[in-house]
Write an enzyme that holds these catalytic residues in place. Structure first.
Site, short mmCIF file in Angstrom:
data_model
loop_
_atom_site.label_atom_id
_atom_site.label_comp_id
_atom_site.label_asym_id
_atom_site.label_seq_id
_atom_site.Cartn_x
_atom_site.Cartn_y
_atom_site.Cartn_z
N CYS A 197 -0.24 2.60 9.41
CA CYS A 197 0.74 1.82 8.49
C CYS A 197 0.19 0.31 8.40
CB CYS A 197 2.09 1.91 9.31
SG CYS A 197 3.48 1.14 8.51
N GLU B 31 0.93 -1.23 0.07
CA GLU B 31 0.01 0.30 0.06
C GLU B 31 0.80 1.26 0.00
OE1 GLU B 31 -2.14 -1.11 3.68
OE2 GLU B 31 -1.11 0.44 4.69
N1 SAH Z 1 9.74 0.78 9.88
C1 SAH Z 1 9.86 2.23 9.73
C2 SAH Z 1 8.75 2.72 8.84
C3 SAH Z 1 7.26 2.18 8.80
S1 SAH Z 1 6.39 2.65 10.28
C4 SAH Z 1 9.54 2.69 11.06
O1 SAH Z 1 9.35 1.98 12.21
O2 SAH Z 1 9.74 3.91 11.25
C5 SAH Z 1 6.24 4.33 9.72
C6 SAH Z 1 5.50 5.03 10.88
O3 SAH Z 1 4.42 4.48 11.19
C7 SAH Z 1 6.28 4.83 12.23
O4 SAH Z 1 6.66 5.83 12.98
C8 SAH Z 1 5.33 3.98 13.09
O5 SAH Z 1 5.43 4.20 14.52
C9 SAH Z 1 3.85 4.46 12.73
N2 SAH Z 1 2.89 3.70 12.88
C10 SAH Z 1 2.72 2.53 12.93
N3 SAH Z 1 1.33 2.11 13.28
C11 SAH Z 1 0.82 3.43 13.83
C12 SAH Z 1 -0.32 3.71 14.54
N4 SAH Z 1 -1.11 2.50 14.83
N5 SAH Z 1 -0.80 4.80 14.60
C13 SAH Z 1 0.08 5.80 14.26
N6 SAH Z 1 1.23 5.65 13.78
C14 SAH Z 1 1.60 4.29 13.47
#
Ligand code: SAH
Length: 343
Positions: free
Chosen positions: A333, A90
Site C-alpha cells: 500500500c 495508485e
Molecule cells: N486504511 C485501510 C485500508 C488501506 S490499508 C486499512 O487499514 O485497512 C490496506 C491493507 O494493506 C491493510 O490491511 C494494511 O495493513 C495492508 N498493508 C499496509 N502496508 C503493508 C505492508 N507493508 N505489507 C503488507 N500489507 C500492508
C-alpha cells in the site's frame, strides 16, 4: 460543470429531466461509460448531436492521467495516476484463477500513520471525490481482459471509513446493474478500525464485505503499530466487530500483516486466538509483510509464519494465509506513490 461519474443513475435522470431530455437517455449514457468504457461524449453514437452538445457543456468525464504502470511477474499490475490538482494516487489489478480484483485508493495520502505502511509516510492531503474513486474503478475495468473486473477492494491508499460518504456513494454507483454491476458481496471495505463508522456501516443494509486491519492482538502492541488504536482500542474494537456480525449476519475478516520481530511470535498467535474466541462469524487473513525499507519492515521467516497459522488453527480460528502479490513492483500500500512524492 460537474463530473458525470459522480452521479447515480437517478441523479443523472433528474438532471436530464430538468433540462427537458427523456429519462431513458441516462441508461444509454451509463451504458456507454460503464459497459463500453467510452469516455468521450462525441463517440456516444446513439445520442442526438444536441444531447451530446448538452453533455459536453454540462459535464466533465475523466479525472485521471496515467503516470506510470508497473507489471509484476505474477501479473499483478499497478497504476500511478495524477489527479487534476496534480496529486498522485495508485490503484492495482490483481488477477487470480477465477477472478480479477481491483484495489483502489480512497484518499490522497493517509492520516493514520501505521508503522508498516508506506501510505502514511508522506502524510495526508485530502479525501478523494466520488468521481475520482469511480474513475479509478473505470480505468481498472478498461484494463482487464474483456473488461471483466469481478471484485473490488477498498484497500489502496487511505482509510475508506474516514471518507465515508464518498466511499458509500461510490459503492452504490459501482453496485448498480446499469454501471459496473459488481455485486455487493464482491466489494470489500478494509478499515483500520474506526468504531463509530463500523457501527454506521452496519445500518446501511449493504451486503458488502468488511475487513478490519488488526495486525496486533494486544492494545500496547497495536497502539505502537497503529496509532488509531489509542482512540479505538482493541478492547472496544473487537466487541464492535462482534456487534457488526450479529446485526448484519455477515462475516468480518481480520487482516493480520506478519512482520519480523514485531507481531509474529507464538505468544502473539495465542493472544490473537484468545481475543477472537467467541467471534463466530469471522476469519483471519494472514499476510506476510511486504518489505518497506523506509520503515524497516520485513516479513518473518517462512517457518515462523507457518507456526503462527498452525497455532490459530489449533485454537479453532478460521484462518487463511495469503500469498503476497506484486512484491517485485512495490505493491505494498502506497509504495509506488511514495517513490514519486519523495522525488
Ligand atoms: N486504511 C485501510 C485500508 C488501506 S490499508 C486499512 O487499514 O485497512 C490496506 C491493507 O494493506 C491493510 O490491511 C494494511 O495493513 C495492508 N498493508 C499496509 N502496508 C503493508 C505492508 N507493508 N505489507 C503488507 N500489507 C500492508
Amino acid at each position: 460543470m460537474q463530473d458525470i461519474t459522480g452521479l447515480t443513475l437517478s441523479e443523472l435522470e433528474e438532471n436530464l429531466k430538468e433540462s427537458g431530455y427523456p429519462l431513458f437517455h441516462a441508461k444509454q449514457i451509463f451504458s456507454w461509460i460503464y459497459k463500453k468504457g467510452v469516455l468521450d461524449f462525441n463517440s456516444m453514437s446513439d445520442l442526438s448531436a444536441e444531447l451530446r452538445k448538452y453533455l459536453k457543456a454540462e459535464f466533465f468525464l475523466g479525472n485521471l492521467k496515467l503516470v506510470k504502470t508497473l507489471k509484476s511477474r505474477d501479473e499483478t499490475e499497478k497504476f500511478l495516476f495524477e489527479l487534476k490538482d496534480k496529486n498522485l494516487i495508485e490503484a492495482v489489478i490483481i488477477p487470480a484463477e477465477n477472478r480479477i480484483t481491483g484495489c483502489i485508493s480512497t484518499q490522497v495520502g493517509c492520516k493514520f500513520a501505521c508503522k508498516f505502511c508506506a501510505s502514511g509516510l508522506s502524510g495526508f492531503k485530502r479525501n478523494l471525490t466520488v468521481p475520482e474513486i469511480i474513475d479509478e474503478a473505470l480505468y481498472l475495468k478498461s484494463h482487464c481482459p474483456g473488461g471483466k473486473l469481478t471484485h473490488l477492494v477498498f484497500m489502496g491508499t487511505g482509510e475508506p471509513l474516514d471518507n465515508y460518504d464518498n466511499v458509500l456513494k461510490a459503492i452504490r454507483i459501482i453496485n448498480s446493474g446499469f454501471s459496473f454491476n459488481i455485486g455487493a458481496r464482491r466489494i470489500t471495505i478494509s478499515t483500520s478500525g474506526i468504531i463509530p463508522e463500523i457501527e454506521r456501516l452496519a445500518g446501511e443494509n449493504l451486503q458488502i464485505e468488511l475487513s478490519v486491519s488488526l495486525h496486533a492482538a494486544d492494545d500496547r502492541k497495536r497502539s505502537l503499530l497503529m496509532p488509531v488504536n489509542k482512540k479505538y482500542p482493541l478492547r472496544n474494537l473487537i466487541p464492535a466487530c462482534k456487534e457488526y456480525t450479529q446485526k448484519t449476519k455477515r462475516q468480518v475478516t481480520f487482516e493480520y500483516v506478519l512482520i519480523k520481530d514485531l507481531n509474529s511470535s507464538l505468544q502473539d498467535a495465542q493472544n490473537l486466538s484468545k481475543i477472537l474466541t467467541g467471534l463466530k462469524l469471522s476469519k483471519v487473513n494472514l499476510i506476510p509483510a511486504n518489505a518497506v525499507k523506509e520503515a524497516g519492515i520485513e516479513p518473518p521467516k517462512k517457518l515462523e509464519i507457518l507456526f503462527f497459522k498452525d497455532c490459530l488453527l489449533k485454537h479453532g480460528i478460521n484462518v487463511t494465509l495469503r500469498k503476497p502479490r506484486g512484491q517485485d513492483i512495490e505493491a505494498a500500500c502506497g509504495q509506488l506513490r511514495l517513490n514519486y512524492v519523495k522525488k
